[in-house]
Scaffold this motif. Structure first.
Motif: not given
Length: 300
Positions: A124-126, A132-133, A244-245, A272-274
């Motif tokens: 909604d609001a990048p 993000l985590v 977003v990262p 993303h990274t995992l």
């Protein structure tokens, strides 16, 4: 995991505060540390105290705000349509917290319900979310897998939570609350030590208040939970990806969101990274605070 002295959630040293959301109802948060703002969103069954072990680890590096979503913890439990407890509305609650605290861009941390709300707010609001985590995040591809016969039975509680019987059996009854919530901590958890008696006692005190258990059910009754969101998604176009990262930490010992549910995550979070933790279950911030702190520092 390094030792962190236990503090009850009522302890004033956590830095308790309240703001009003756009409907005029109170939102509770705790705040500590200094640096770039990191906003943490809890899961079910939980409240801001899900981050009691993680927050002290980050305070030297970040301004850490842990929020009680609408209807949870010490936030208000207003008599609103259940849609006002769903993911879009809860994302609006968090956005009101950012506005009320004068925060521009933040790192959002979440798991379980909190992961869905964090992803929604980033969609909604990048411009408000630098990264993000997430621990074992909800996402549409996982929802499709959750509907398969192999996994559907694990989500029985989401059907139960939509019944009035759930509140009749449990709400306001401390022993019933303890018995019910203990099941999820024992069944979903991997590293059990952080999920012990002191944490469970704090959880029960919060959820045993009259009306508190029922308010938490409104997330499920809004149609935002994994199963009902997945059923609705079968006839809807897929949501756009969130550009977003994201640093994702996945507890592979989680029976409700096992490692196969990470497949397809790139459809939602292409950046993303995992990181996979074999002995960690569903409650990633509680079970793996050091690993989550490392993931957060990687995006600060």
């Amino acid at each position: 995991m390094r030792s962190v002295p236990h503090r009850d959630p009522e302890d004033a040293s956590w830095g308790h505060g309240y703001l009003l959301d756009t409907t005029g109802h109170r939102v509770h948060y705790t705040r500590g540390g200094s640096g770039r703002p990191v906003v943490m969103l809890h899961g079910w069954p939980g409240f801001w105290f899900d981050y009691r072990l993680l927050r002290p680890l980050l305070e030297p590096d970040a301004d850490v705000i842990a929020v009680d979503l609408r209807g949870f913890g010490a936030s208000d439990r207003p008599d609103l349509p259940v849609a006002e407890y769903g993911r879009e509305a809860q994302a609006g609650v968090v956005r009101a917290v950012l506005d009320g605290l004068g925060l521009g861009e933040v790192v959002l941390v979440g798991y379980d319900v909190g992961s869905a709300v964090a992803i929604q707010l980033a969609r909604d609001a990048p411009d408000r979310v630098t990264a993000l985590v997430l621990g074992n995040p909800m996402h549409p591809a996982a929802g499709r897998l959750a509907l398969s016969p192999e996994y559907r039975g694990e989500f029985w509680y989401q059907d139960f939570h939509r019944l009035r019987l759930a509140e009749q059996l449990i709400d306001g009854e401390p022993l019933a609350v303890e018995t019910y919530l203990r099941h999820f901590y024992e069944h979903w958890g991997g590293r059990q030590q952080p999920l012990g008696s002191a944490h469970l006692a704090a959880l029960v005190r919060t959820y045993a208040e009259p009306g508190a258990f029922t308010a938490g059910l409104n997330w499920y009754r809004s149609g935002s939970s994994t199963i009902f969101a997945a059923m609705a998604a079968r006839t809807a176009p897929p949501p756009p990806p969130v550009e977003v990262p994201a640093a994702v930490v996945w507890g592979a010992a989680d029976p409700v969101f096992p490692l196969p549910f990470a497949e397809g995550l790139g459809e939602t979070l292409p950046q993303h990274t995992l990181t996979v933790l074999d002995d960690v279950g569903h409650f990633v911030p509680l079970e793996a605070p050091d690993e989550m702190a490392t993931a957060i520092r990687s995006v600060l």
